[in-house]
Each structure stands twice: as C-alpha cells, then as structure tokens.
Design an enzyme around this catalytic site. Sequence first.
Site, PDB file in Angstrom:
ATOM      1  N   ASP A   1       0.676  -1.284   0.143  1.00  0.00           N
ATOM      2  CA  ASP A   1      -0.161   0.006  -0.047  1.00  0.00           C
ATOM      3  C   ASP A   1       0.890   1.237   0.053  1.00  0.00           C
ATOM      4  O   ASP A   1       2.081   0.893   0.215  1.00  0.00           O
ATOM      5  CB  ASP A   1      -0.970   0.137   1.299  1.00  0.00           C
ATOM      6  CG  ASP A   1      -1.781   1.083   1.172  1.00  0.00           C
ATOM      7  OD1 ASP A   1      -2.375   1.544   0.439  1.00  0.00           O
ATOM      8  OD2 ASP A   1      -1.843   1.933   2.476  1.00  0.00           O
ATOM      9  N   SER A   2       0.354   2.386  -0.119  1.00  0.00           N
ATOM     10  CA  SER A   2       1.004   3.564  -0.054  1.00  0.00           C
ATOM     11  C   SER A   2       1.696   3.838   1.175  1.00  0.00           C
ATOM     12  O   SER A   2       2.504   4.540   1.418  1.00  0.00           O
ATOM     13  CB  SER A   2       0.190   4.759  -0.408  1.00  0.00           C
ATOM     14  OG  SER A   2      -0.856   4.687   0.526  1.00  0.00           O
TER      15      SER A   2
ATOM     16  N   CYS B   1      -4.565  -1.484  -1.700  1.00  0.00           N
ATOM     17  CA  CYS B   1      -4.556  -0.200  -1.738  1.00  0.00           C
ATOM     18  C   CYS B   1      -5.685   0.149  -3.136  1.00  0.00           C
ATOM     19  O   CYS B   1      -5.805  -0.335  -4.155  1.00  0.00           O
ATOM     20  CB  CYS B   1      -3.423   0.320  -2.522  1.00  0.00           C
ATOM     21  SG  CYS B   1      -3.479   2.137  -2.911  1.00  0.00           S
TER      22      CYS B   1
ATOM     23  N   GLU C   1      -2.213   8.298   8.643  1.00  0.00           N
ATOM     24  CA  GLU C   1      -0.945   8.396   8.536  1.00  0.00           C
ATOM     25  C   GLU C   1      -0.322   8.991   9.979  1.00  0.00           C
ATOM     26  O   GLU C   1       0.644   8.638  10.487  1.00  0.00           O
ATOM     27  CB  GLU C   1      -0.213   8.823   7.401  1.00  0.00           C
ATOM     28  CG  GLU C   1      -0.207   7.977   6.097  1.00  0.00           C
ATOM     29  CD  GLU C   1       0.248   6.724   6.062  1.00  0.00           C
ATOM     30  OE1 GLU C   1       1.368   6.700   6.682  1.00  0.00           O
ATOM     31  OE2 GLU C   1      -0.192   5.756   5.611  1.00  0.00           O
TER      32      GLU C   1
ATOM     33  N   CYS D   1     -10.732   2.778   0.395  1.00  0.00           N
ATOM     34  CA  CYS D   1      -9.491   3.189   0.680  1.00  0.00           C
ATOM     35  C   CYS D   1      -9.043   2.275   1.774  1.00  0.00           C
ATOM     36  O   CYS D   1      -9.985   2.376   2.777  1.00  0.00           O
ATOM     37  CB  CYS D   1      -9.113   4.832   0.823  1.00  0.00           C
ATOM     38  SG  CYS D   1      -7.551   5.013   1.423  1.00  0.00           S
TER      39      CYS D   1
ATOM     40  N   HIS E   1      -7.061   2.710   3.852  1.00  0.00           N
ATOM     41  CA  HIS E   1      -6.774   3.635   5.103  1.00  0.00           C
ATOM     42  C   HIS E   1      -7.984   3.689   6.042  1.00  0.00           C
ATOM     43  O   HIS E   1      -7.799   3.797   7.255  1.00  0.00           O
ATOM     44  CB  HIS E   1      -6.325   4.932   4.788  1.00  0.00           C
ATOM     45  CG  HIS E   1      -4.716   4.977   4.637  1.00  0.00           C
ATOM     46  ND1 HIS E   1      -4.104   4.397   3.219  1.00  0.00           N
ATOM     47  CD2 HIS E   1      -3.638   5.459   5.145  1.00  0.00           C
ATOM     48  CE1 HIS E   1      -2.892   4.551   3.391  1.00  0.00           C
ATOM     49  NE2 HIS E   1      -2.567   5.375   4.359  1.00  0.00           N
TER      50      HIS E   1
HETATM   51  N1  DGL Z   1      -4.580   3.317   1.175  1.00  0.00           N
HETATM   52  C1  DGL Z   1      -4.848   3.651  -0.437  1.00  0.00           C
HETATM   53  C2  DGL Z   1      -6.004   3.395  -0.949  1.00  0.00           C
HETATM   54  O1  DGL Z   1      -6.677   2.254  -0.648  1.00  0.00           O
HETATM   55  C3  DGL Z   1      -4.049   4.821  -0.641  1.00  0.00           C
HETATM   56  C4  DGL Z   1      -4.312   6.194   0.024  1.00  0.00           C
HETATM   57  C5  DGL Z   1      -3.355   7.110  -0.300  1.00  0.00           C
HETATM   58  O2  DGL Z   1      -2.232   6.893  -0.468  1.00  0.00           O
HETATM   59  O3  DGL Z   1      -3.870   8.327  -0.778  1.00  0.00           O
HETATM   60  O4  DGL Z   1      -6.582   4.108  -1.720  1.00  0.00           O
END
Ligand code: DGL
Length: 270
Positions: free
Chosen positions: A10-11, A73, A151, A185, A187
């Site tokens: 993931d990011s 992600c 984050e 997402c 996150h």
């Molecule tokens: N966690 C990621 C997603 O599912 C990326 C969030 C990001 O880096 O903008 O989209």
Amino acid sequence: MDSRPIGVFDSGLGGLSAVRHLRDLLPGENIIYFGDTGRVPYGTRSRDTIRRYAAEDCRLLLERDVKYIIAACGTVSSVAPDLLAALPVPAIGVVESTAKAAAAATVNGRIGILGTAATIRSASFEKALLAIDPNYRITATPCPLFVPLVENGWIDVDDPVAVPMVHRYLTAVKAAGVDTIILGCTHFPLLAPIIRREMGDGVTLIDSGCETATLCAEQLRNSGRLADRDRGETRFYVSDQPEGFSQVAEIFLGHSVEQAVEMVQPEQKG
Ligand code: DGL
C-alpha cells in the site's frame, strides 16, 4: 504447498487492514508488507504516477520471492488492474471482492463509496457494483484528508480533528439514505469506529482490506498453495523512517512491530 511469503503493499499504513485479517485467517503464512511511506499519498496523484509507483512496489515484492501479491490499496486497484493481472504470480486488488460484499450486504440498494480522489475519479467500485445490479443507487465521495489523518495516527474515536472531518465527508452518503458503505481506501477501516458512530448501527461498513484478505485466503486454499507451518511471521518494509509507521501499526494491530520494520527504497525505473 508453497512456503513462500504473501506480499502485500500500500502507499502507507492502509494495507495493514488486509494484513490484520490475513494473520487471523492464515496464521501459518509468512507475510511481507511494503508501505510506501516516502511517497504517500497516492490518491491525489496522476494515473501515470500511481501506475509507476505500483509497478515499482510489485517489483520490490517479487524480488523477495513472494508467491502472491495483494495490492491492498484502493487507488492502485482502481487505476492499475491490468498491471496486477500481468504479474508473474497471482495478484489481486480490492475492488471486485469489496463490491461483491457490498452487494451481499445491501437491502435498500443504496450504497455509499468512500475512496481517494483517484479511486472515485476512476469509478472502479461503481462499475463493479453496477455490473452486479444496474439498479443500485450509488453515492461516491472522495475523502482525501482521511489518509494523512491515519498516517498521523489521529484515529481515536474521540479525536477532535477526525470526528468533525468524518461528519463533513459523510454528509452526502447520509443524505442519500445508504444502508451500506464501501470503505474503498484501505486506510479508512482505521477510522471505522468514528465512521460507525457517525452513521449509526443501521449502516454496514465494508472493509476493503478485510474482503481482499478473505479472497486471498480462499484462492490459496483452493489451489493448494498454503504454507505448511503453524505460525508464520510478518516483515514490514517502509520507504521512509520507520518510527511513525511502527507507532500507528502497533495501535492498529495490537502488538509491537518495531523489531520487524526495515527501511528500503523501491528501485525507480523511468
Ligand atoms: N490506502 C490507499 C487506498 O486504498 C491509498 C491512500 C493514498 O495513499 O492516498 O486508496
């Protein structure tokens, strides 16, 4: 049987929502996680940049001899599904399994989608849902500011910044009367307690990380490619200093990860 690790990327911290479920479902597996914390967020960037990052992240995992890749992600899954399909090992994104779970959960056919700007722009979840039933009424909202909140670890259910932000971003899905929300997402499941409180018990939250982990477990089991051990381990790689990552990962996973986190740079091509 295949004792090689499962690769997850993931990011940043978001993909841990997949890792948490993977650990419960497949305790014997080794997992290699890569969080591209040096380049987070992905969701506000262009399609080309996201695709380049995704290719580099996959290469980093393939170099560590993974048997399977989860793009945990929503952004990568939405803009680079063809890249994942072309990898030399089986790879999945979060879109299909999450859309299926939302379709199974909804009763009134009104579904909310929360994602990054790139994910919502791609309409990936919307297309997957409408392919299941063209009568769904969908309300999609980009929530880019949720990513830095997570984050930075501002995920407490009473956090004075997160709570009003959730309230504001959820205005449209509330007004639309959705009974199901896709946390599109990875996150966002870290903010699920705040989102749940805002929406009330009548709304089902679909966790994209969790659904994808479930699909991975199913596929590995059905193809006879699980590892033959009782207890596997998870190694974490990040592309910037590990401290912040370790702190929030500990809150979310419920155990210390500090010893298992290492810094690494994805090799940049092009
Ligand atoms: N966690 C990621 C997603 O599912 C990326 C969030 C990001 O880096 O903008 O989209």
